[in-house]
Design a protein around this motif. Structure first.
Motif, PDB file in Angstrom:
ATOM      1  N   UNK A 109       0.841  -0.511  -0.225  1.00 44.70           N
ATOM      2  CA  UNK A 109      -0.283  -0.080  -0.006  1.00 44.70           C
ATOM      3  C   UNK A 109       1.028   1.342  -0.212  1.00 44.70           C
ATOM      4  N   UNK A 110       0.087   2.285  -0.054  1.00 50.65           N
ATOM      5  CA  UNK A 110       1.173   3.560  -0.511  1.00 50.65           C
ATOM      6  C   UNK A 110       0.847   4.889   1.349  1.00 50.65           C
ATOM      7  N   UNK A 111       1.613   5.163   2.258  1.00 52.04           N
ATOM      8  CA  UNK A 111       0.983   5.246   2.919  1.00 52.04           C
ATOM      9  C   UNK A 111       1.529   6.928   2.929  1.00 52.04           C
ATOM     10  N   UNK A 112       1.217   8.144   3.520  1.00 52.47           N
ATOM     11  CA  UNK A 112       2.331   8.782   4.175  1.00 52.47           C
ATOM     12  C   UNK A 112       3.830   9.019   4.856  1.00 52.47           C
ATOM     13  N   UNK A 113       4.576   9.369   4.590  1.00 52.09           N
ATOM     14  CA  UNK A 113       6.002   9.670   5.242  1.00 52.09           C
ATOM     15  C   UNK A 113       5.343   8.831   6.891  1.00 52.09           C
ATOM     16  N   UNK A 114       4.648  10.072   7.318  1.00 54.79           N
ATOM     17  CA  UNK A 114       4.758   9.554   8.760  1.00 54.79           C
ATOM     18  C   UNK A 114       3.727   8.896   9.662  1.00 54.79           C
ATOM     19  N   UNK A 115       2.419   8.682   8.109  1.00 58.46           N
ATOM     20  CA  UNK A 115       1.998   7.047   9.177  1.00 58.46           C
ATOM     21  C   UNK A 115       2.573   5.696   8.353  1.00 58.46           C
ATOM     22  N   UNK A 125      -5.255   0.164   5.008  1.00 55.12           N
ATOM     23  CA  UNK A 125      -6.155   0.683   3.153  1.00 55.12           C
ATOM     24  C   UNK A 125      -7.102   1.111   2.635  1.00 55.12           C
ATOM     25  N   UNK A 126      -7.347   2.288   3.745  1.00 58.71           N
ATOM     26  CA  UNK A 126      -8.649   3.260   4.291  1.00 58.71           C
ATOM     27  C   UNK A 126      -7.120   4.343   3.177  1.00 58.71           C
ATOM     28  N   UNK A 127      -6.306   4.632   4.675  1.00 64.35           N
ATOM     29  CA  UNK A 127      -5.293   5.413   4.024  1.00 64.35           C
ATOM     30  C   UNK A 127      -4.933   5.608   2.425  1.00 64.35           C
ATOM     31  N   UNK A 128      -4.317   4.331   2.003  1.00 65.14           N
ATOM     32  CA  UNK A 128      -3.824   4.170   1.056  1.00 65.14           C
ATOM     33  C   UNK A 128      -4.836   5.087   0.133  1.00 65.14           C
ATOM     34  N   UNK A 129      -5.732   3.957   0.100  1.00 60.36           N
ATOM     35  CA  UNK A 129      -7.250   4.752  -0.258  1.00 60.36           C
ATOM     36  C   UNK A 129      -7.437   6.313  -0.554  1.00 60.36           C
ATOM     37  N   UNK A 130      -7.243   6.680   0.445  1.00 59.92           N
ATOM     38  CA  UNK A 130      -7.161   8.424   0.149  1.00 59.92           C
ATOM     39  C   UNK A 130      -5.968   9.126  -0.273  1.00 59.92           C
ATOM     40  N   UNK A 131      -4.877   8.259  -0.357  1.00 57.65           N
ATOM     41  CA  UNK A 131      -4.194   9.309  -1.135  1.00 57.65           C
ATOM     42  C   UNK A 131      -4.545   9.500  -2.467  1.00 57.65           C
ATOM     43  N   UNK A 132      -3.797   8.545  -2.768  1.00 59.03           N
ATOM     44  CA  UNK A 132      -4.721   7.573  -4.250  1.00 59.03           C
ATOM     45  C   UNK A 132      -5.328   8.171  -5.173  1.00 59.03           C
ATOM     46  N   UNK A 133      -6.807   8.169  -4.483  1.00 55.12           N
ATOM     47  CA  UNK A 133      -8.596   8.908  -5.119  1.00 55.12           C
ATOM     48  C   UNK A 133      -7.676  10.231  -5.418  1.00 55.12           C
ATOM     49  N   UNK A 134      -9.158  10.713  -6.525  1.00 54.56           N
ATOM     50  CA  UNK A 134      -9.235  12.126  -6.035  1.00 54.56           C
ATOM     51  C   UNK A 134      -9.724  13.019  -5.222  1.00 54.56           C
ATOM     52  N   UNK A 135      -9.106  14.434  -4.930  1.00 48.88           N
ATOM     53  CA  UNK A 135      -9.516  14.621  -3.632  1.00 48.88           C
ATOM     54  C   UNK A 135     -11.020  14.472  -3.254  1.00 48.88           C
ATOM     55  N   UNK A 136     -11.824  14.265  -3.780  1.00 54.87           N
ATOM     56  CA  UNK A 136     -13.331  14.563  -4.065  1.00 54.87           C
ATOM     57  C   UNK A 136     -14.321  13.262  -2.652  1.00 54.87           C
ATOM     58  N   UNK A 137     -13.073  12.062  -3.336  1.00 56.10           N
ATOM     59  CA  UNK A 137     -13.394  10.886  -3.180  1.00 56.10           C
ATOM     60  C   UNK A 137     -12.529  10.246  -2.328  1.00 56.10           C
ATOM     61  N   UNK A 138     -11.260  10.855  -2.335  1.00 53.74           N
ATOM     62  CA  UNK A 138     -10.942  10.791  -0.984  1.00 53.74           C
ATOM     63  C   UNK A 138     -11.127  11.132   0.563  1.00 53.74           C
ATOM     64  N   UNK A 139     -11.635  12.458   0.165  1.00 51.96           N
ATOM     65  CA  UNK A 139     -12.363  13.040   1.266  1.00 51.96           C
ATOM     66  C   UNK A 139     -13.098  12.325   2.319  1.00 51.96           C
ATOM     67  N   UNK A 140     -14.612  11.763   1.197  1.00 52.05           N
ATOM     68  CA  UNK A 140     -15.176  10.414   1.641  1.00 52.05           C
ATOM     69  C   UNK A 140     -15.283   9.985   2.796  1.00 52.05           C
ATOM     70  N   UNK A 141     -13.701   9.400   2.414  1.00 53.15           N
ATOM     71  CA  UNK A 141     -13.078   7.979   3.790  1.00 53.15           C
ATOM     72  C   UNK A 141     -12.310   8.274   4.390  1.00 53.15           C
ATOM     73  N   UNK A 142     -12.016   9.920   4.558  1.00 50.91           N
ATOM     74  CA  UNK A 142     -10.889  10.347   5.271  1.00 50.91           C
ATOM     75  C   UNK A 142     -11.056  10.453   7.171  1.00 50.91           C
ATOM     76  N   UNK A 143     -12.303  10.946   6.958  1.00 55.60           N
ATOM     77  CA  UNK A 143     -12.712  10.781   8.278  1.00 55.60           C
ATOM     78  C   UNK A 143     -13.426   9.401   8.968  1.00 55.60           C
ATOM     79  N   UNK A 144     -13.734   8.456   8.019  1.00 51.86           N
ATOM     80  CA  UNK A 144     -14.428   7.459   8.292  1.00 51.86           C
ATOM     81  C   UNK A 144     -13.390   6.119   8.946  1.00 51.86           C
ATOM     82  N   UNK A 145     -13.618   6.380   9.859  1.00 51.68           N
ATOM     83  CA  UNK A 145     -13.064   4.972  10.504  1.00 51.68           C
ATOM     84  C   UNK A 145     -13.682   3.705  11.400  1.00 51.68           C
TER      85      UNK A 145
END
Length: 116
Positions: free
Chosen positions: A47-53, A94-114
């Motif tokens: 998966x792809x994560x931010x450096x911090x994550x 996987x959620x975090x990786x999706x949010x990085x790859x997805x266009x902003x509008x799609x990623x934002x839908x899942x950014x806070x959904x844990x």
């Protein structure tokens, strides 16, 4: 242990996610961008994560989540050991990786959904 079918189910639950071959392995993409690759032989996903994550998850559980051991790891690409990972943690990364790859509008839908 988390099964490959569980990984597939989690990855495809995201809007616009699709399963596409990536050379000899399976990938999951959103708008043509990879957010998970699945290597059945090695029992891991990438998966792809931010450096911090990436750093936080690696510190938490280095035998489960660790940077890809080459230059790709420096760009956030991270292996997840399917033999050791708990499903709740897998869903989160996987959620975090999706949010990085997805266009902003799609990623934002899942950014806070844990609760995925």
């Amino acid at each position: 242990m988390v099964s490959l079918d569980s990984v597939r189910e989690i990855a495809l639950a995201f809007e616009a996610a699709e399963e596409v071959p990536h050379f000899e392995i399976t990938s999951f993409r959103v708008k043509k961008k990879i957010f998970v690759t699945m290597n059945a032989e090695m029992n891991h996903i990438t998966i792809r994560l931010s450096e911090v994550d990436q750093s936080v998850f690696y510190e938490y559980s280095p035998e489960v989540i660790y940077p890809v051991p080459n230059k790709w790891g420096k760009y956030g690409w991270t292996h997840v050991n399917l033999l050791l990972v708990e499903e709740e943690l897998l869903r989160e990364v996987i959620r975090l990786s999706y949010c990085i790859a997805a266009p902003k509008k799609l990623g934002d839908k899942y950014m806070m959904d844990v609760n995925l």
